[in-house]
Design a protein around this motif. Sequence first.
Motif, PDB file in Angstrom:
ATOM      1  N   ALA A  36      14.945  10.570 -15.074  1.00  0.00           N
ATOM      2  CA  ALA A  36      14.845  11.079 -16.442  1.00  0.00           C
ATOM      3  C   ALA A  36      13.441  11.610 -16.721  1.00  0.00           C
ATOM      4  N   LEU A  37      12.430  10.899 -16.265  1.00  0.00           N
ATOM      5  CA  LEU A  37      11.049  11.329 -16.494  1.00  0.00           C
ATOM      6  C   LEU A  37      10.729  12.613 -15.741  1.00  0.00           C
ATOM      7  N   THR A  38      11.285  12.760 -14.554  1.00  0.00           N
ATOM      8  CA  THR A  38      11.053  13.984 -13.777  1.00  0.00           C
ATOM      9  C   THR A  38      11.710  15.181 -14.449  1.00  0.00           C
ATOM     10  N   ARG A  39      12.948  15.013 -14.943  1.00  0.00           N
ATOM     11  CA  ARG A  39      13.607  16.100 -15.671  1.00  0.00           C
ATOM     12  C   ARG A  39      12.807  16.479 -16.914  1.00  0.00           C
ATOM     13  N   ARG A  40      12.314  15.468 -17.618  1.00  0.00           N
ATOM     14  CA  ARG A  40      11.546  15.716 -18.837  1.00  0.00           C
ATOM     15  C   ARG A  40      10.257  16.455 -18.513  1.00  0.00           C
ATOM     16  N   LEU A  41       9.629  16.077 -17.423  1.00  0.00           N
ATOM     17  CA  LEU A  41       8.390  16.735 -17.011  1.00  0.00           C
ATOM     18  C   LEU A  41       8.615  18.226 -16.799  1.00  0.00           C
ATOM     19  N   PHE A  42       9.621  18.582 -15.998  1.00  0.00           N
ATOM     20  CA  PHE A  42       9.865  19.992 -15.700  1.00  0.00           C
ATOM     21  C   PHE A  42      10.288  20.770 -16.953  1.00  0.00           C
ATOM     22  N   ASN A  43      10.830  20.069 -17.941  1.00  0.00           N
ATOM     23  CA  ASN A  43      11.249  20.724 -19.171  1.00  0.00           C
ATOM     24  C   ASN A  43      10.071  21.145 -20.043  1.00  0.00           C
ATOM     25  N   HIS A  44       8.906  20.516 -19.835  1.00  0.00           N
ATOM     26  CA  HIS A  44       7.771  20.760 -20.728  1.00  0.00           C
ATOM     27  C   HIS A  44       6.601  21.502 -20.079  1.00  0.00           C
ATOM     28  N   VAL A  45       6.582  21.604 -18.770  1.00  0.00           N
ATOM     29  CA  VAL A  45       5.462  22.277 -18.120  1.00  0.00           C
ATOM     30  C   VAL A  45       5.801  23.741 -17.842  1.00  0.00           C
ATOM     31  N   GLU A  46       4.809  24.484 -17.380  1.00  0.00           N
ATOM     32  CA  GLU A  46       4.986  25.905 -17.105  1.00  0.00           C
ATOM     33  C   GLU A  46       6.127  26.124 -16.112  1.00  0.00           C
ATOM     34  N   HIS A  47       6.698  27.308 -16.150  1.00  0.00           N
ATOM     35  CA  HIS A  47       7.874  27.618 -15.343  1.00  0.00           C
ATOM     36  C   HIS A  47       7.531  27.666 -13.844  1.00  0.00           C
ATOM     37  N   GLY A  48       8.577  27.494 -13.031  1.00  0.00           N
ATOM     38  CA  GLY A  48       8.462  27.715 -11.594  1.00  0.00           C
ATOM     39  C   GLY A  48       8.008  26.527 -10.772  1.00  0.00           C
ATOM     40  N   LEU A  49       7.912  25.344 -11.370  1.00  0.00           N
ATOM     41  CA  LEU A  49       7.364  24.191 -10.646  1.00  0.00           C
ATOM     42  C   LEU A  49       8.428  23.272 -10.060  1.00  0.00           C
ATOM     43  N   ASN A  50       9.682  23.480 -10.412  1.00  0.00           N
ATOM     44  CA  ASN A  50      10.752  22.596  -9.952  1.00  0.00           C
ATOM     45  C   ASN A  50      11.178  22.984  -8.533  1.00  0.00           C
ATOM     46  N   VAL A  51      10.284  22.710  -7.585  1.00  0.00           N
ATOM     47  CA  VAL A  51      10.501  23.068  -6.182  1.00  0.00           C
ATOM     48  C   VAL A  51      11.259  21.929  -5.490  1.00  0.00           C
ATOM     49  N   PRO A  52      12.354  22.211  -4.786  1.00  0.00           N
ATOM     50  CA  PRO A  52      13.110  21.144  -4.105  1.00  0.00           C
ATOM     51  C   PRO A  52      12.243  20.362  -3.129  1.00  0.00           C
ATOM     52  N   GLY A  53      12.515  19.070  -3.024  1.00  0.00           N
ATOM     53  CA  GLY A  53      11.725  18.214  -2.159  1.00  0.00           C
ATOM     54  C   GLY A  53      11.781  18.605  -0.694  1.00  0.00           C
ATOM     55  N   GLN A  54      12.890  19.221  -0.261  1.00  0.00           N
ATOM     56  CA  GLN A  54      12.995  19.597   1.150  1.00  0.00           C
ATOM     57  C   GLN A  54      12.065  20.765   1.504  1.00  0.00           C
ATOM     58  N   ARG A  55      11.475  21.403   0.497  1.00  0.00           N
ATOM     59  CA  ARG A  55      10.537  22.491   0.743  1.00  0.00           C
ATOM     60  C   ARG A  55       9.079  22.018   0.611  1.00  0.00           C
ATOM     61  N   LEU A  56       8.896  20.714   0.687  1.00  0.00           N
ATOM     62  CA  LEU A  56       7.562  20.149   0.536  1.00  0.00           C
ATOM     63  C   LEU A  56       6.587  20.712   1.567  1.00  0.00           C
ATOM     64  N   GLY A  57       7.009  20.806   2.826  1.00  0.00           N
ATOM     65  CA  GLY A  57       6.131  21.321   3.879  1.00  0.00           C
ATOM     66  C   GLY A  57       5.703  22.757   3.603  1.00  0.00           C
ATOM     67  N   GLU A  58       6.653  23.591   3.185  1.00  0.00           N
ATOM     68  CA  GLU A  58       6.326  24.988   2.857  1.00  0.00           C
ATOM     69  C   GLU A  58       5.347  25.062   1.691  1.00  0.00           C
ATOM     70  N   ALA A  59       5.618  24.254   0.667  1.00  0.00           N
ATOM     71  CA  ALA A  59       4.750  24.271  -0.514  1.00  0.00           C
ATOM     72  C   ALA A  59       3.334  23.841  -0.161  1.00  0.00           C
ATOM     73  N   ARG A  60       3.220  22.836   0.701  1.00  0.00           N
ATOM     74  CA  ARG A  60       1.889  22.358   1.091  1.00  0.00           C
ATOM     75  C   ARG A  60       1.142  23.408   1.902  1.00  0.00           C
ATOM     76  N   ARG A  61       1.815  24.048   2.848  1.00  0.00           N
ATOM     77  CA  ARG A  61       1.142  25.072   3.670  1.00  0.00           C
ATOM     78  C   ARG A  61       0.687  26.246   2.811  1.00  0.00           C
ATOM     79  N   SER A  62       1.529  26.646   1.866  1.00  0.00           N
ATOM     80  CA  SER A  62       1.169  27.769   1.000  1.00  0.00           C
ATOM     81  C   SER A  62      -0.045  27.424   0.147  1.00  0.00           C
ATOM     82  N   TRP A  63      -0.099  26.196  -0.345  1.00  0.00           N
ATOM     83  CA  TRP A  63      -1.236  25.752  -1.170  1.00  0.00           C
ATOM     84  C   TRP A  63      -2.513  25.640  -0.348  1.00  0.00           C
ATOM     85  N   GLU A  64      -2.392  25.065   0.850  1.00  0.00           N
ATOM     86  CA  GLU A  64      -3.578  24.844   1.673  1.00  0.00           C
ATOM     87  C   GLU A  64      -4.208  26.144   2.167  1.00  0.00           C
TER      88      GLU A  64
END
Length: 299
Positions: A36-64
């Motif tokens: 519930a807290l995770t859904r609420r978080l994504f509902n209030h923050v800037e768009h585009g942040l609800n990245v699926p957990g299985q893409r964690l490696g891709e997200a980390r490489r892109s950030w780094e």
Amino acid sequence: MRVIDGVERVFYDGYWIKSYVAPADSLQAKKRLIEALTRRLFNHVEHGLNVPGQRLGEARRSWETETDPERRRVKGAMLAGALFNRATYIFTKLVELQAGGVEIDYDNGLMRECGACLQEALELGKTVLHRSGDEGIDELWGEPFKAFSIPVEAFYESRYIKIAQTMHAIDRLVAVLEKTFAKRPGYAALSPLVHAFAEAAKVKCETLRTDADIFDVWSSFAVAGEKLHAFAPELRLDASDTEVLETEHAQRLVRLARNLVSYMARARVPMPKSTTEFEMRCELWRQRYPETALATYRA
């Protein structure tokens, strides 16, 4: 704690807040709470942040590998979203295992990974903006980790404190609007609208979406906000260009206040940076329009 008008309430920081019975502390209860807290978080923050957990490696490489500071901030926010979703997925599977009779303790390797994901997401989330773009609300990023780390009952208690702080912030905005407009001709209709909306917002703030009263609470909050948004100062027929401009700026301030109160009530957290900036806007308006010749009638 006290029963007031048939409703059990708890007193924090000057406010009697509607209280709810916390569920028994268990992995199942924590799972539901974190989801519930995770859904609420994504509902209030800037768009585009609800990245699926299985893409964690891709997200980390892109950030780094990102070198542009502004893009790196956004990619860090996307990584935080992926970390939250990974943690929620792990916790869900652990609860399923526990339901199947597998003993799970907090020293379990997957439990440690879940906690590490939430902790890293909290650090990255400090630079994420509210959906309005005005400021971050890092309290929301800390809540899933807090729910993971402490007993459920203690988490509920921490939320009452935040709700009281939010109610105080709403009352602070009401005081600013009263100081700015209450004594000016043409604005007599504003004060009742402001107070009605603020009270509806505080009730919304303390009411869970699962509460049976939410239908009345949300509709009252929405209607009070619409009435405040529609407010227009009374303007005489021969008003000068300056007077017309004054009313336009005033309407803009009222709508900004309405939006800010709405953001806080829905997220159940104060927004001190935005509140301070709004106070400064009102002070500038008072300096720019120290007196008014508005009449208290319309054509």
